[in-house]
Design a protein around this motif. Structure first.
Motif, PDB file in Angstrom:
ATOM      1  N   THR A   1       0.824  -1.209   0.000  1.00 39.83           N
ATOM      2  CA  THR A   1       0.000   0.000   0.000  1.00 39.83           C
ATOM      3  C   THR A   1       0.856   1.256   0.000  1.00 39.83           C
ATOM      4  N   GLU A   2       1.883   1.261   0.835  1.00 40.35           N
ATOM      5  CA  GLU A   2       2.749   2.441   0.911  1.00 40.35           C
ATOM      6  C   GLU A   2       3.459   2.697  -0.414  1.00 40.35           C
ATOM      7  N   THR A   3       3.849   1.642  -1.107  1.00 43.06           N
ATOM      8  CA  THR A   3       4.485   1.804  -2.416  1.00 43.06           C
ATOM      9  C   THR A   3       3.557   2.526  -3.387  1.00 43.06           C
ATOM     10  N   VAL A   4       2.273   2.153  -3.351  1.00 42.18           N
ATOM     11  CA  VAL A   4       1.292   2.801  -4.235  1.00 42.18           C
ATOM     12  C   VAL A   4       1.084   4.252  -3.837  1.00 42.18           C
ATOM     13  N   LEU A   5       0.918   4.510  -2.547  1.00 43.44           N
ATOM     14  CA  LEU A   5       0.696   5.882  -2.096  1.00 43.44           C
ATOM     15  C   LEU A   5       1.878   6.779  -2.467  1.00 43.44           C
ATOM     16  N   LYS A   6       3.061   6.256  -2.301  1.00 37.83           N
ATOM     17  CA  LYS A   6       4.261   7.016  -2.664  1.00 37.83           C
ATOM     18  C   LYS A   6       4.281   7.294  -4.159  1.00 37.83           C
ATOM     19  N   ASP A   7       3.864   6.322  -4.951  1.00 41.04           N
ATOM     20  CA  ASP A   7       3.859   6.482  -6.399  1.00 41.04           C
ATOM     21  C   ASP A   7       2.835   7.521  -6.826  1.00 41.04           C
ATOM     22  N   VAL A   8       1.641   7.478  -6.234  1.00 45.99           N
ATOM     23  CA  VAL A   8       0.612   8.476  -6.567  1.00 45.99           C
ATOM     24  C   VAL A   8       1.090   9.871  -6.219  1.00 45.99           C
ATOM     25  N   ASP A   9       1.723  10.006  -5.076  1.00 47.24           N
ATOM     26  CA  ASP A   9       2.249  11.311  -4.673  1.00 47.24           C
ATOM     27  C   ASP A   9       3.261  11.825  -5.700  1.00 47.24           C
ATOM     28  N   SER A  10       4.104  10.933  -6.194  1.00 47.09           N
ATOM     29  CA  SER A  10       5.095  11.324  -7.189  1.00 47.09           C
ATOM     30  C   SER A  10       4.429  11.761  -8.496  1.00 47.09           C
ATOM     31  N   VAL A  11       3.404  11.019  -8.911  1.00 47.96           N
ATOM     32  CA  VAL A  11       2.696  11.375 -10.151  1.00 47.96           C
ATOM     33  C   VAL A  11       1.975  12.712 -10.000  1.00 47.96           C
ATOM     34  N   LEU A  12       1.358  12.936  -8.856  1.00 46.47           N
ATOM     35  CA  LEU A  12       0.686  14.219  -8.623  1.00 46.47           C
ATOM     36  C   LEU A  12       1.679  15.376  -8.666  1.00 46.47           C
ATOM     37  N   GLN A  13       2.870  15.151  -8.125  1.00 47.03           N
ATOM     38  CA  GLN A  13       3.888  16.207  -8.184  1.00 47.03           C
ATOM     39  C   GLN A  13       4.302  16.472  -9.636  1.00 47.03           C
ATOM     40  N   ASN A  14       4.413  15.405 -10.416  1.00 50.37           N
ATOM     41  CA  ASN A  14       4.722  15.586 -11.841  1.00 50.37           C
ATOM     42  C   ASN A  14       3.609  16.352 -12.544  1.00 50.37           C
ATOM     43  N   MET A  15       2.368  16.071 -12.174  1.00 52.16           N
ATOM     44  CA  MET A  15       1.236  16.772 -12.772  1.00 52.16           C
ATOM     45  C   MET A  15       1.246  18.254 -12.401  1.00 52.16           C
ATOM     46  N   ILE A  16       1.598  18.546 -11.143  1.00 57.50           N
ATOM     47  CA  ILE A  16       1.691  19.950 -10.733  1.00 57.50           C
ATOM     48  C   ILE A  16       2.730  20.673 -11.589  1.00 57.50           C
TER      49      ILE A  16
ATOM     50  N   SER B   1      -3.274  14.728 -24.050  1.00 55.74           N
ATOM     51  CA  SER B   1      -2.797  13.341 -24.069  1.00 55.74           C
ATOM     52  C   SER B   1      -1.930  13.044 -22.855  1.00 55.74           C
ATOM     53  N   ASN B   2      -1.016  13.941 -22.535  1.00 57.31           N
ATOM     54  CA  ASN B   2      -0.137  13.727 -21.383  1.00 57.31           C
ATOM     55  C   ASN B   2      -0.910  13.713 -20.075  1.00 57.31           C
ATOM     56  N   LEU B   3      -1.851  14.645 -19.934  1.00 57.27           N
ATOM     57  CA  LEU B   3      -2.650  14.692 -18.711  1.00 57.27           C
ATOM     58  C   LEU B   3      -3.488  13.428 -18.560  1.00 57.27           C
ATOM     59  N   LYS B   4      -4.017  12.931 -19.654  1.00 55.26           N
ATOM     60  CA  LYS B   4      -4.812  11.704 -19.593  1.00 55.26           C
ATOM     61  C   LYS B   4      -3.938  10.519 -19.192  1.00 55.26           C
ATOM     62  N   GLN B   5      -2.720  10.481 -19.692  1.00 60.07           N
ATOM     63  CA  GLN B   5      -1.827   9.385 -19.322  1.00 60.07           C
ATOM     64  C   GLN B   5      -1.503   9.417 -17.838  1.00 60.07           C
ATOM     65  N   TYR B   6      -1.306  10.622 -17.296  1.00 64.59           N
ATOM     66  CA  TYR B   6      -1.105  10.731 -15.850  1.00 64.59           C
ATOM     67  C   TYR B   6      -2.323  10.185 -15.107  1.00 64.59           C
ATOM     68  N   SER B   7      -3.509  10.585 -15.582  1.00 66.75           N
ATOM     69  CA  SER B   7      -4.745  10.126 -14.932  1.00 66.75           C
ATOM     70  C   SER B   7      -4.888   8.618 -15.035  1.00 66.75           C
ATOM     71  N   TYR B   8      -4.633   8.057 -16.220  1.00 68.98           N
ATOM     72  CA  TYR B   8      -4.731   6.616 -16.391  1.00 68.98           C
ATOM     73  C   TYR B   8      -3.779   5.895 -15.431  1.00 68.98           C
ATOM     74  N   TYR B   9      -2.581   6.447 -15.287  1.00 68.92           N
ATOM     75  CA  TYR B   9      -1.598   5.796 -14.417  1.00 68.92           C
ATOM     76  C   TYR B   9      -2.080   5.782 -12.972  1.00 68.92           C
ATOM     77  N   ILE B  10      -2.620   6.902 -12.505  1.00 63.45           N
ATOM     78  CA  ILE B  10      -3.074   6.976 -11.114  1.00 63.45           C
ATOM     79  C   ILE B  10      -4.199   5.989 -10.858  1.00 63.45           C
ATOM     80  N   TYR B  11      -5.208   5.983 -11.730  1.00 56.99           N
ATOM     81  CA  TYR B  11      -6.405   5.194 -11.451  1.00 56.99           C
ATOM     82  C   TYR B  11      -6.286   3.750 -11.943  1.00 56.99           C
ATOM     83  N   GLU B  12      -5.709   3.533 -13.123  1.00 57.13           N
ATOM     84  CA  GLU B  12      -5.655   2.178 -13.666  1.00 57.13           C
ATOM     85  C   GLU B  12      -4.493   1.378 -13.096  1.00 57.13           C
ATOM     86  N   GLN B  13      -3.363   2.045 -12.832  1.00 56.06           N
ATOM     87  CA  GLN B  13      -2.195   1.330 -12.316  1.00 56.06           C
ATOM     88  C   GLN B  13      -2.164   1.299 -10.788  1.00 56.06           C
TER      89      GLN B  13
END
Length: 494
Positions: free
Chosen positions: A76-91, A112-124
């Motif tokens: 779980t922590e690995t996922v939370l850390k990954d989401v935080d990293s993706v959100l920072q990239n989105m910012i 396209s790039n924003l959608k890929q970020y979104s897909y990664y957060i929710y699908e991955q």
């Protein structure tokens, strides 16, 4: 008292038996290294042995539970850390995108790039599983976070609690000139686009059913109030963005985009209150849409079979592991408590704005083609077309300003999502720290219990050998004395 040979023989045999019992006792202790061989030897030791052994079994099971819980929480922590990293990239990406002006191809790249970020957060990430069980779906660990494929045979009646503070002032382009060969330049000028502002909040889904939405809130005095939103379809607009243009005492609901628009007067009342709740229906879900039962209280109805179901406790589904005597620990984090859906909705909004700009630019290109094809001697038609071109160009410029504003707003949305995530992450970390401390305590407790068990059950070899030697000497002495006594006959006394 007269002592007979029989009495002496019986006493000698009795004493010999006692010495043999002691001899055998210490022999068994020395050879088995245990104080007792059966519970009847010493019931106190036997009872304590059972207690210590039971305690050790329980401690070992708690340590196994902690091992399993640690694996789950680490995943779980690995996922939370990954989401935080993706959100920072989105910012960072939103910041970069908001500071530039872009043409059609560049806008496509942004979306396209924003959608890929979104897909990664929710699908991955949000749909992650551990050993075949989904991490963020509460009790329903066998049900994925997202739909596998489109779904349109089950109607969800969703109850969503909205934060009044998330109702934001929203600027939009209202009106716009459209080509009509019966219009002149003055007509096009009167249709000029302009900036308008309203108050908007987005529910968590778009493409909802056209059925009216139910809205309730508590006013500043705590009284429950009901609103009656007007359902506005974008396709029915007679003026560009008419669906975003409520009067002061109106509330609009746009099912295609999942927007709620509040007129000024109603907004003032709602803003002063709290507990804004929306109840709406959605039947058509796209592939990889989030299943509502993991985020909201909802009811479902299968439109083929008529079967119904209720889901009432999203956000309260805790998976508890027993990690110590009378101690349980929640090991899971639900998606609705960590991964906000607002990021995805923000990207949907920007996608819609980019699509609108594309349509406007196609209209502009069409007008420019008409101008190039127009006879130069037809000055009136040329003037009309040039005025139309000017109005469409202005509309595009205003719409690009709106898109830039929304890209800037995306920074805030991602930051709020990151803060929401960090709260869940901090709670997860505090629980994991508690589990680690409990694990260390159990390890120490296991050592102490094992030592107590050993002290209770195991014989001291030095003491056992001394006692065994003493018993052996005593037994040999008994045999010698007994042989002398039993060897005497009656003639020895005559």
């Amino acid at each position: 008292m007269r002592v007979t040979n029989t009495m002496m023989r019986n006493n000698s045999l009795l004493n010999m038996q006692k010495n043999k019992t002691a001899y055998n006792k210490y022999l068994q202790q020395y050879t088995t290294q245990k104080k007792i061989q059966r519970p009847s030897d010493d019931p106190t030791i036997a009872v304590r042995a059972l207690k210590y052994r039971t305690t050790l079994v329980e401690i070992d099971q708690y340590l196994v539970n902690i091992k399993d819980a640690t694996s789950w929480m680490d995943a779980t922590e690995t996922v939370l850390k990954d989401v935080d990293s993706v959100l920072q990239n989105m910012i960072d990406y939103f910041t970069q995108a908001a500071n530039g002006t872009y043409e059609s191809k560049q806008r496509e790249d942004i979306v396209s790039n924003l959608k890929q970020y979104s897909y990664y957060i929710y699908e991955q990430d949000a749909n992650s599983d551990y050993a075949g069980r989904y991490l963020f779906t509460g009790y329903r660990t066998d049900v994925p976070m997202l739909f596998d494929g489109a779904q349109n045979h089950v109607t969800y009646t969703i109850t969503e609690n909205l934060d009044v503070g998330n109702i934001k002032r929203y600027q939009y382009v209202y009106g716009g000139a459209e080509y009509d060969d019966s219009k002149d330049a003055d007509d096009y000028a009167q249709e000029a686009s302009k900036f308008e502002a309203t108050h908007r909040i987005m529910i968590s889904y778009n493409n909802c059913d056209e059925k009216n939405i139910a809205l309730t809130y508590k006013d500043k005095d705590g009284n429950l109030k009901t609103l009656s939103p007007i359902t506005k379809k974008i396709g029915n607009d007679t003026v560009f963005n008419e669906h975003l243009h409520p009067e002061a005492d109106e509330v609009f609901y746009i099912p295609e985009t999942g927007e709620l628009l509040f007129g000024d007067d109603i907004y003032d009342s709602v803003r002063a209150g709290s507990d804004l709740t929306a109840v709406y229906d959605k039947t058509s879900f796209a592939d990889k849409d989030v299943r509502p039962q993991h985020y909201f209280k909802c009811e479902t109805k299968d439109n083929n079979t008529g079967e119904t179901a209720k889901y009432t406790n999203a956000g309260e589904q805790t998976l508890n592991y027993q990690i110590n005597f009378s101690q349980t620990l929640t090991i899971n984090t639900e998606g609705c408590n960590a991964i906000s859906m607002s990021t995805r909705r923000c990207i949907d909004d920007i996608t819609n704005l980019c699509n609108q700009i594309d349509i406007m630019e196609k209209n502009l290109a069409s007008v420019e083609k008409r101008i190039s094809d127009c006879d130069e001697s037809d000055t009136e038609t040329l003037a009309n077309l040039k005025e139309l071109k000017e109005q469409i160009s202005t509309q595009i410029k205003l719409q690009k300003t709106v898109m830039t504003n929304q890209l800037s707003a995306g920074i805030t949305v991602c930051q709020e999502s990151q803060q929401f995530l960090n709260i869940a992450w901090a709670d997860h970390g505090s629980r994991e720290n508690r589990m680690k401390m409990t694990k260390n305590k159990l390890k120490v407790q296991r050592i102490d219990t094992d030592e107590a068990k050993s002290e209770n059950e195991n014989a001291d070899l030095g003491d056992a050998y001394v006692h065994f030697t003493e018993a052996d000497l005593l037994y040999q002495a008994t045999l010698g004395a007994t042989s002398k006594i039993l060897g005497q006959s009656l003639l020895n006394f005559i």
